[in-house]
Write an enzyme that holds these catalytic residues in place. Structure first.
Site, PDB file in Angstrom:
ATOM      1  CB  ALA A 225      21.495   9.779 -27.804  1.00  0.00           C
TER       2      ALA A 225
ATOM      3  CE  LYS B  47      12.174  20.762 -26.231  1.00  0.00           C
ATOM      4  NZ  LYS B  47      11.140  20.593 -27.263  1.00  0.00           N
TER       5      LYS B  47
ATOM      6  CB  ALA C 102      14.804   5.838 -18.919  1.00  0.00           C
ATOM      7  CD  GLN C 103       9.240   4.773 -13.810  1.00  0.00           C
ATOM      8  OE1 GLN C 103       8.743   3.642 -13.806  1.00  0.00           O
ATOM      9  NE2 GLN C 103       8.554   5.852 -13.460  1.00  0.00           N
TER      10      GLN C 103
ATOM     11  CD  GLU D  32      12.116  -3.642 -18.398  1.00  0.00           C
ATOM     12  OE1 GLU D  32      12.272  -2.799 -17.508  1.00  0.00           O
ATOM     13  OE2 GLU D  32      12.287  -3.396 -19.612  1.00  0.00           O
TER      14      GLU D  32
ATOM     15  CG  HIS E 143       4.915   1.920 -20.747  1.00  0.00           C
ATOM     16  ND1 HIS E 143       4.297   1.202 -19.740  1.00  0.00           N
ATOM     17  CD2 HIS E 143       6.245   1.682 -20.591  1.00  0.00           C
ATOM     18  CE1 HIS E 143       5.202   0.571 -19.021  1.00  0.00           C
ATOM     19  NE2 HIS E 143       6.398   0.846 -19.513  1.00  0.00           N
TER      20      HIS E 143
ATOM     21  NE  ARG F  70       7.853  -1.589 -22.680  1.00  0.00           N
ATOM     22  CZ  ARG F  70       8.722  -0.623 -22.441  1.00  0.00           C
ATOM     23  NH1 ARG F  70       8.823   0.393 -23.269  1.00  0.00           N
ATOM     24  NH2 ARG F  70       9.492  -0.663 -21.376  1.00  0.00           N
TER      25      ARG F  70
ATOM     26  CG  HIS G 234       6.886   4.595 -23.163  1.00  0.00           C
ATOM     27  ND1 HIS G 234       7.141   5.363 -22.041  1.00  0.00           N
ATOM     28  CD2 HIS G 234       7.871   3.641 -23.196  1.00  0.00           C
ATOM     29  CE1 HIS G 234       8.218   4.897 -21.421  1.00  0.00           C
ATOM     30  NE2 HIS G 234       8.685   3.868 -22.111  1.00  0.00           N
TER      31      HIS G 234
ATOM     32  NE  ARG H 132      11.408   1.105 -26.450  1.00  0.00           N
ATOM     33  CZ  ARG H 132      11.548   1.385 -25.156  1.00  0.00           C
ATOM     34  NH1 ARG H 132      12.733   1.334 -24.592  1.00  0.00           N
ATOM     35  NH2 ARG H 132      10.509   1.727 -24.428  1.00  0.00           N
TER      36      ARG H 132
ATOM     37  CB  SER I 259      15.503   2.708 -26.096  1.00  0.00           C
ATOM     38  OG  SER I 259      15.050   2.589 -24.766  1.00  0.00           O
TER      39      SER I 259
END
Length: 547
Positions: free
Chosen positions: A13, A33, A44-45, A112, A241, A287, A348, A383, A388
């Site tokens: 983002a 940071k 992210a996989q 998924e 998750h 999920r 998650h 979600r 995302s």
């Protein structure tokens, strides 16, 4: 430190936002940071959802998203993001993101939970890293972008906080002017002046004892926005998750949902496949359903985990399709081609956040939010997997144009903003307090504000979190700031907001499951948009018209 735009965060983002605004000639600072590559994106996989198959269409993707969101998705937002997906994906491909391809040369689309079609583009099982690396390479070449690694934003500077000053008089509406930022290495607090600020600092996973998120996920952007007066909504919808690898030491390595998308089966401790008992879609249910099913099975049997079984697939296929996961399992002594993987749910993803429009604008003028920090209405109460990363690139594209337009019409007031003042604070000699409070907060959130909740547990959590908040705030005002303190200050604020939002939802919907209200309400409403100038507990149960 004067810039046109200050971007806080360096994931998909933040980098996308910076690249697109810099291309419009704006001077952009990226504050992160840790190292620039350390972000939730990098971990992210699974992949990024997009209609690429001729057998699929936008209506299918929209419908799947709305179903997963359990009635709370904003349909107009959902449709706009889904329809913008192909163009944004082509931009990623053009800058060098190498999505995996099949033997026929076409993109290897996977599936998924919750998706009715194969529409997940992936780069093996490290999609986030592939996107992050490509974006970093582009950003590094742009002279309009300056990176400030190991710098942590403390708080936003706004006109509302400078009441009585010349700068506030010149712009009486609450407008962001920049941020105070800690140079972690030197301990110096810098004043970053900017005409607009983008919060893209990721999620809140570290507020829970067990999470798949990296250490950086401490809710910094949401906490800063809240303190600056921005509206925050739907924070009760924390996605757990279903399949994080169980390890006795408390670590929770992510096992991507795409493993189930390629045929893995969830089994109870005795080896029985159980997901059909909970949903007709079985192992490919959304999920929220899968996480609650695993939680229920563990509670019934008393087992510390369930099994994820993909031993029926050839070893060569697993090594090629899931190289990172395969090696991660081997490092824990598990050959996933021969042995079942012990898995448990873990915190998650946050579906709520700082309320934004489709241009990433918040309720504070000049303040924008993008990625997991933001809540656009796409995710609703749960979600849909791999939506995302898509949301982040679409909102960054829209937001970049909106920021350029805002700055053209609203030049930054000329008056100087005050520098940070430490006052009479001293170096801390009680750092043990930080680690103790950190552990206590995360345990309380896991035990009382987890996958299944009750009103009594939420009240207990609120009492404990507010006690910790009081201690941490006292520590904040009496000692010099340091990164660990700032993260803990943000986390305890996040914990309080999550609890207050959860207390307002008198129903079970999506990711919010409460034993006291086991069914859905007939009303569709967002949890109260909290602001620091209100007393949220006095508004509990106040139902807002959705959108």
């Amino acid at each position: 430190m004067n810039f046109d735009l200050l971007v806080i965060g360096s994931g998909i983002a933040g980098l996308s936002f910076a690249i697109k605004t810099a291309a419009k000639g704006l001077r952009v600072a990226i504050v992160t940071k840790k190292a620039s590559a350390e972000s939730n994106t990098n971990h992210a996989q699974g992949g990024i959802a997009c209609v690429f198959d001729q057998a699929d269409d936008f209506e299918n993707h929209v419908r799947d998203t709305l179903v997963a969101g359990d009635g709370l998705c904003d349909e107009a937002v959902t449709r706009a993001i889904v329809e913008a997906a192909p163009e944004r994906i082509r931009e990623l491909i053009a800058i060098g993101v190498d999505f995996s391809k099949g033997e026929d040369g076409g993109y290897d689309l996977t599936r998924e939970g919750g998706h009715s079609h194969r529409r997940i583009l992936h780069a093996h099982d490290l999609t986030g890293k592939a996107i992050e690396d490509a974006l970093l390479a582009v950003a590094a070449k742009n002279p309009n972008i300056s990176f400030f690694e190991y710098h942590m934003a403390i708080d936003l500077i706004t006109t509302a906080r400078l009441k009585g000053s010349k700068i506030a008089a010149a712009d009486p509406e609450n407008r962001v002017l920049g941020a105070y930022v800690l140079d972690v290495a030197s301990g110096e607090v810098l004043t970053f002046r900017a005409g607009a600020v983008v919060l893209a600092s990721g999620g809140i996973g570290q507020v829970y004892q067990y999470t798949t998120n990296p250490d950086i996920a401490t809710g910094d952007g949401i906490a800063m926005a809240y303190r600056a007066g921005a509206f925050v909504r739907n924070m009760e919808f924390v996605q757990f998750h279903p399949t994080a690898m169980y390890a006795p030491d408390g670590s929770r390595e992510l096992i991507s949902e795409s493993v189930r998308g390629e045929g893995a089966i969830l089994r109870d401790i005795k080896g029985r496949a159980f997901m059909k008992d909970y949903d007709a879609r079985g192992d490919l249910a959304p999920r929220d359903i899968v996480a609650r099913a695993i939680d229920a099975e563990m509670k019934k049997s008393g087992a510390p985990h369930v099994w994820l079984d993909i031993t029926h697939k050839p070893a060569d296929y697993l090594r090629e399709r899931f190289p990172h996961i395969y090696n991660t399992c081997l490092a824990h002594g598990i050959d996933m081609a021969k042995e079942k993987i012990p898995v448990v749910p873990a915190a998650h993803y946050l579906c709520g956040g700082v309320k934004t429009d489709m241009n990433a604008a918040t309720s504070v003028r000049g303040l924008y939010a993008c990625g997991e920090t933001a809540c656009t209405g796409l995710h609703g109460a749960n979600r849909l997997a791999s939506n995302s990363l898509l949301e982040a690139v679409v909102l960054a594209h829209n937001g970049a144009a909106a920021v350029a337009d805002f700055l053209a019409k609203n030049p930054v007031p000329a008056a100087n903003v005050p520098a940070w003042q430490d006052g009479n604070v001293q170096d801390s000699d009680e750092r043990v307090v930080l680690s103790h409070n950190w552990d206590e907060l995360r345990r309380a959130m896991w035990d009382y504000v987890g996958i299944v909740r009750t009103t009594k547990r939420l009240h207990r959590a609120l009492t404990r979190v507010r006690m910790l908040k009081s201690e941490i705030n006292e520590y904040y005002w009496n000692f010099k700031v340091e990164a660990k303190l700032l993260e803990l200050r943000n986390l305890v604020q996040i914990g309080e907001i999550v609890i207050l939002c959860a207390m307002q939802r008198h129903e079970s919907r999506g990711l919010h499951c409460t034993l006291d209200y086991p069914t859905k309400s007939d009303e569709i409403y967002d949890s109260v948009a909290l602001r620091p100038d209100f007393r949220p507990e006095e508004r509990a149960g106040n139902k807002l018209a959705h959108n």
